[in-house]
Design a protein around this motif. Structure first.
Motif, PDB file in Angstrom:
ATOM      1  N   UNK A 241      10.863  -5.934 -13.098  1.00  0.00           N
ATOM      2  CA  UNK A 241       9.561  -6.536 -12.152  1.00  0.00           C
ATOM      3  C   UNK A 241       8.935  -5.814 -11.124  1.00  0.00           C
ATOM      4  N   UNK A 242       9.842  -5.145 -10.664  1.00  0.00           N
ATOM      5  CA  UNK A 242       9.286  -4.138  -9.544  1.00  0.00           C
ATOM      6  C   UNK A 242       8.432  -2.866 -10.242  1.00  0.00           C
ATOM      7  N   UNK A 243       9.051  -2.457 -11.022  1.00  0.00           N
ATOM      8  CA  UNK A 243       8.386  -1.320 -11.633  1.00  0.00           C
ATOM      9  C   UNK A 243       7.091  -1.758 -12.212  1.00  0.00           C
ATOM     10  N   UNK A 244       7.032  -2.841 -12.976  1.00  0.00           N
ATOM     11  CA  UNK A 244       5.658  -3.430 -13.394  1.00  0.00           C
ATOM     12  C   UNK A 244       4.715  -3.583 -12.351  1.00  0.00           C
ATOM     13  N   UNK A 245       5.244  -4.171 -11.130  1.00  0.00           N
ATOM     14  CA  UNK A 245       4.375  -4.462 -10.167  1.00  0.00           C
ATOM     15  C   UNK A 245       3.635  -3.303  -9.297  1.00  0.00           C
ATOM     16  N   UNK A 246       4.522  -2.237  -9.283  1.00  0.00           N
ATOM     17  CA  UNK A 246       3.836  -0.865  -8.658  1.00  0.00           C
ATOM     18  C   UNK A 246       2.876  -0.500  -9.788  1.00  0.00           C
ATOM     19  N   UNK A 247       3.214  -0.378 -11.028  1.00  0.00           N
ATOM     20  CA  UNK A 247       2.153   0.140 -11.982  1.00  0.00           C
ATOM     21  C   UNK A 247       0.724  -0.489 -11.937  1.00  0.00           C
ATOM     22  N   UNK A 248       1.053  -1.933 -11.638  1.00  0.00           N
ATOM     23  CA  UNK A 248      -0.368  -2.764 -11.622  1.00  0.00           C
ATOM     24  C   UNK A 248      -1.112  -2.408 -10.338  1.00  0.00           C
TER      25      UNK A 248
ATOM     26  N   UNK B  49       0.693  -1.208  -0.073  1.00  0.00           N
ATOM     27  CA  UNK B  49      -0.023   0.013   0.117  1.00  0.00           C
ATOM     28  C   UNK B  49       0.903   1.205   0.285  1.00  0.00           C
ATOM     29  N   UNK B  50       2.187   1.305   0.516  1.00  0.00           N
ATOM     30  CA  UNK B  50       2.769   2.240   0.616  1.00  0.00           C
ATOM     31  C   UNK B  50       3.811   2.361  -0.492  1.00  0.00           C
ATOM     32  N   UNK B  51       4.118   1.283  -0.901  1.00  0.00           N
ATOM     33  CA  UNK B  51       5.175   1.363  -2.041  1.00  0.00           C
ATOM     34  C   UNK B  51       4.973   2.258  -3.251  1.00  0.00           C
ATOM     35  N   UNK B  52       3.920   2.277  -3.873  1.00  0.00           N
ATOM     36  CA  UNK B  52       3.792   3.400  -4.788  1.00  0.00           C
ATOM     37  C   UNK B  52       4.140   4.784  -4.678  1.00  0.00           C
ATOM     38  N   UNK B  53       3.750   5.248  -3.414  1.00  0.00           N
ATOM     39  CA  UNK B  53       4.212   6.476  -3.089  1.00  0.00           C
ATOM     40  C   UNK B  53       5.610   6.727  -2.546  1.00  0.00           C
ATOM     41  N   UNK B  54       6.010   5.574  -1.982  1.00  0.00           N
ATOM     42  CA  UNK B  54       7.129   5.394  -1.493  1.00  0.00           C
ATOM     43  C   UNK B  54       8.530   5.641  -2.737  1.00  0.00           C
ATOM     44  N   UNK B  55       7.933   4.993  -3.649  1.00  0.00           N
ATOM     45  CA  UNK B  55       8.971   4.874  -4.687  1.00  0.00           C
ATOM     46  C   UNK B  55       8.474   5.789  -5.811  1.00  0.00           C
ATOM     47  N   UNK B  56       8.555   6.835  -5.809  1.00  0.00           N
ATOM     48  CA  UNK B  56       8.155   8.073  -6.760  1.00  0.00           C
ATOM     49  C   UNK B  56       8.821   7.915  -8.191  1.00  0.00           C
TER      50      UNK B  56
ATOM     51  N   UNK C 205      12.805   7.699  -8.402  1.00  0.00           N
ATOM     52  CA  UNK C 205      13.147   6.439  -8.033  1.00  0.00           C
ATOM     53  C   UNK C 205      13.005   5.410  -8.860  1.00  0.00           C
ATOM     54  N   UNK C 206      11.727   5.136  -9.306  1.00  0.00           N
ATOM     55  CA  UNK C 206      11.131   3.869 -10.154  1.00  0.00           C
ATOM     56  C   UNK C 206      12.296   3.428 -11.187  1.00  0.00           C
ATOM     57  N   UNK C 207      12.691   4.511 -12.046  1.00  0.00           N
ATOM     58  CA  UNK C 207      13.453   3.904 -13.462  1.00  0.00           C
ATOM     59  C   UNK C 207      14.916   3.178 -12.679  1.00  0.00           C
TER      60      UNK C 207
END
Length: 237
Positions: free
Chosen positions: A94-101, A77-84, A87-89
Motif C-alpha cells: 500500500x505504501x509502495x503504490x501510494x508513492x507511485x501515485x 513531498x519528501x517521501x518519493x525521494x526518501x524511499x528510493x 528501499x521501496x521493495x
C-alpha cells in the motif's frame, strides 16, 4: 473503505456512476455529437503539509513499530525521494503504490481524474499522468477540501453556488443538464471512502448554503433553478 484521492477510489466511483439508474434517467443525449467527457481537477493537494504519520492508520499498519516511528515525520513531498528504488521493495504494498501515485499523478499540486461519459454509460476512468495529453469537454475544478466535503455529503450545487467548484465547458449544454452536476456529487458520496488527507473544520457560510440546497434523492427543483441562474450568468448566450 477506499482511500481518496487515489486511482482505486476513482475506479469505484466510475463503477457506481455506470450502475446509476438516476444517471440513465437524466443524461439522455449527453455526449452525443459533442465531447461529454468530464475532468475532475482536485487542486491544492497538501503534500508538503502532510506527513506519513498524518495518514490513516491502515497505510502504515504493516510497518514494524520501530520503523514506523522513524518515518512518521517524513512529508509526502519528501517521501518519493526518501524511499528510493532500493528501499521501496521492502515497504508494504500500500505504501509502495501510494508513492507511485504521488510521483505519477500529482502535477503542480493537482490530480486530474478523467471520466468518459456518454449518455448513462461510463466509457472509461483514468487518473492522468499527463494532464496535457488529452482533452475533456468539461472541467470541474475544486480544492481537495471542497471535494472532501462533497464526498461527505455536501451538495455539489452548494459548492457551485459558492464558487468552491468551477465548471468550464459549453454553458448552453450545462444549462440543459444542470441536474447532472448534483447527481455526480451524490454518486461520489455513495462510495465508501477513507480520506487520505485530514479533513477541514466546518464553515458556517458553507453550512447555510448546504442546508438550502441539500437534495433528497436527486437535485431539488429549487436548487436546480439556482444552478441554472448561476450558469446563465456565466454564459455568453
Amino acid at each position: 473503505m477506499t482511500l481518496f484521492p487515489t486511482e482505486q477510489w476513482l475506479a469505484q466511483y466510475g463503477r457506481r456512476l455506470d450502475e446509476s439508474d438516476a444517471l440513465d434517467d437524466i443524461s439522455a443525449g449527453w455526449g452525443v455529437g459533442f465531447d461529454g467527457d468530464i475532468r475532475m481537477v482536485i487542486d491544492d493537494v497538501p503534500l508538503a503539509e502532510t506527513t506519513l504519520g498524518d495518514l490513516p492508520p491502515e497505510v502504515l499498519a504493516e510497518l514494524p513499530e520501530d520503523i514506523r516511528a522513524g518515518v512518521e515525520d517524513v512529508t509526502l513531498a519528501q517521501a518519493p525521494e526518501r524511499f528510493g528504488e532500493h528501499i521501496r521493495p521492502t515497504l508494504p504494498e500500500i505504501v509502495q503504490d501510494l508513492l507511485r501515485q504521488i510521483e505519477e499523478n500529482i502535477h503542480d499540486g493537482a490530480i486530474h481524474a478523467h471520466i468518459g461519459l456518454r449518455e448513462g454509460s461510463v466509457t472509461e476512468v483514468e487518473t492522468l499522468t499527463d494532464p496535457d495529453a488529452r482533452d475533456a469537454g468539461f472541467l470541474i475544478h475544486g480544492t481537495l477540501t471542497t471535494w472532501q466535503g462533497i464526498l461527505d455529503g455536501r451538495p455539489a450545487v452548494s459548492a457551485l453556488l459558492t464558487n468552491d467548484l468551477t465548471v468550464q465547458g459549453n454553458q448552453v449544454r450545462l444549462l440543459r443538464y444542470a441536474s447532472m452536476l448534483g447527481l455526480l456529487g451524490e454518486v461520489a458520496a455513495e462510495v465508501e471512502t477513507t480520506h487520505l488527507f485530514a479533513e477541514p473544520g466546518p464553515s458556517v457560510t458553507r453550512e447555510v448554503v448546504d442546508a438550502a440546497t441539500r437534495p433528497g434523492v436527486t437535485v431539488g427543483r429549487s436548487a436546480e433553478r439556482q444552478v441554472t441562474r448561476t450558469l446563465q450568468d456565466l454564459s455568453p448566450f
